[in-house]
Design an enzyme around this catalytic site. Structure first.
Site, short mmCIF file in Angstrom:
data_model
loop_
_atom_site.label_atom_id
_atom_site.label_comp_id
_atom_site.label_asym_id
_atom_site.label_seq_id
_atom_site.Cartn_x
_atom_site.Cartn_y
_atom_site.Cartn_z
N ASP A 50 44.92 50.75 8.18
CA ASP A 50 45.10 49.65 8.10
C ASP A 50 46.26 49.53 6.02
OD1 ASP A 50 43.49 46.72 7.12
OD2 ASP A 50 43.27 47.71 4.93
N TYR A 55 49.98 46.84 -1.04
CA TYR A 55 49.47 48.11 -1.52
C TYR A 55 50.70 49.68 -1.74
CZ TYR A 55 45.35 47.48 0.86
OH TYR A 55 44.25 46.29 1.79
N LYS A 80 49.46 43.47 5.47
CA LYS A 80 48.57 41.30 5.17
C LYS A 80 49.93 40.88 4.16
CE LYS A 80 44.77 44.12 4.31
NZ LYS A 80 45.02 45.91 4.39
N HIS A 111 46.67 37.85 2.27
CA HIS A 111 45.59 39.22 1.80
C HIS A 111 44.46 37.98 0.99
CE1 HIS A 111 46.38 43.37 0.04
NE2 HIS A 111 45.11 43.22 0.08
#
Length: 298
Positions: A50, A55, A80, A111
């Protein structure tokens, strides 16, 4: 009795696709450690990673996947759409696929239900919201770029708005939410189940500062079973029907989190963990330009 294989368990989504019960989370995984962590996780048996555009480590996830030597089609990859990309969904998936070095993802999530202005992250668009974003996400189905679409950080209030809107022709197959015994969200989990929306539990181990690791009930249960508190928390989720994505970049922890075969929690043990009194949320919404959590999850 056949051996209990939690690590090879899957959950069938409304689309018919099967999501593994446990994956490697990469939120807050440092860029320079992510590729190694992903490669190591796959080498010990993980088949689900994931990540998210936000990120900043999608490229490293892709690098780790390629270094693993496991064919792409044997893996489940979730990423996402970031908040400032809500008006640019088609570009958003292309940017993520380019970072990952992949032709498709198994699951693409919105997200957060916040259509944040790219020119000012403290402001929300006046003329656009998550319903508009979902309308655009639906257009990705059938392009070959995403196998499934879903949402993340949606409570009942926002799910109701989305599902009841006439433009919602394809329901989200997943809602990725924070789930651990200090944020159990029973009403939200039940609502998603009723709507045939599968839940993924993030921050499933609480977090570094979580009161969970001082909780006598959890610690004594773990000791009695000869397991780590983290392993108990993972099975607490899997046995209640959602997949879990524990984050780690430490090889020993990545292995320990995957060491969950051959045993399970009793219904009594699950009830004990369901009744932990403390409440603790790792991810709030104060940093967003709009409120997204309304206390309707429990």
């Amino acid at each position: 009795m056949a051996e209990i294989k939690n690590t090879s368990k899957t959950f069938t989504l409304a689309s018919g696709d099967k999501i593994p019960a446990i994956g490697l989370g990469t939120w807050q995984s440092p860029k320079n450690e992510t590729a190694k962590a992903v490669k190591h996780a796959i080498s010990v048996g993980y088949r689900y990673i994931d990540t998210a555009f936000a990120y900043g480590n999608e490229s490293e996830v892709g690098e780790g996947v390629r270094a693993s030597g496991i064919p792409r089609e044997q893996l489940w990859i979730t990423t996402k759409l970031d908040n400032p990309w809500h008006k640019r969904v088609a570009e958003g998936i292309d940017a993520s696929l380019k970072n990952l070095g992949m032709e498709y993802v198994d699951l693409y999530l919105m997200h957060w239900p916040s259509s944040t202005r790219p020119d000012d992250l403290k402001k929300h668009y006046d003329d656009w919201n998550f319903i508009d974003t979902w309308r655009e996400l639906q257009k990705l189905v059938g392009t070959g770029k995403v196998k499934n679409i879903g949402v993340s950080n949606f409570g009942i209030t926002n799910l109701e708005k989305l599902l009841n809107d006439p433009s919602c022709k394809i329901k989200p197959v997943v809602n990725q939410i924070e789930l651990h015994p200090n944020n159990p969200s029973p009403k939200l989990v039940a609502y998603c189940k009723e709507k045939n929306i599968h839940c993924t539990g993030y921050s499933c181990l609480g977090s570094t500062n979580s009161p969970l690791y001082k909780d006598e009930t959890l610690l004594s249960l773990a000791k009695a079973k000869g397991k780590t508190p983290q392993q108990l928390l993972l099975l607490w989720g899997i046995q209640q029907g959602w997949d879990v994505i524990p984050k780690s970049v430490t090889p020993a922890r990545i292995e320990s989190n995957f060491d969950i075969d051959g045993w399970e929690l009793t219904p009594e043990e699950i009830t004990k963990l369901n009744n932990l009194p403390d409440r603790f949320k790792v991810c709030g919404d104060a940093w967003l330009p709009v409120k997204v959590f309304f206390g309707d999850d429990e």
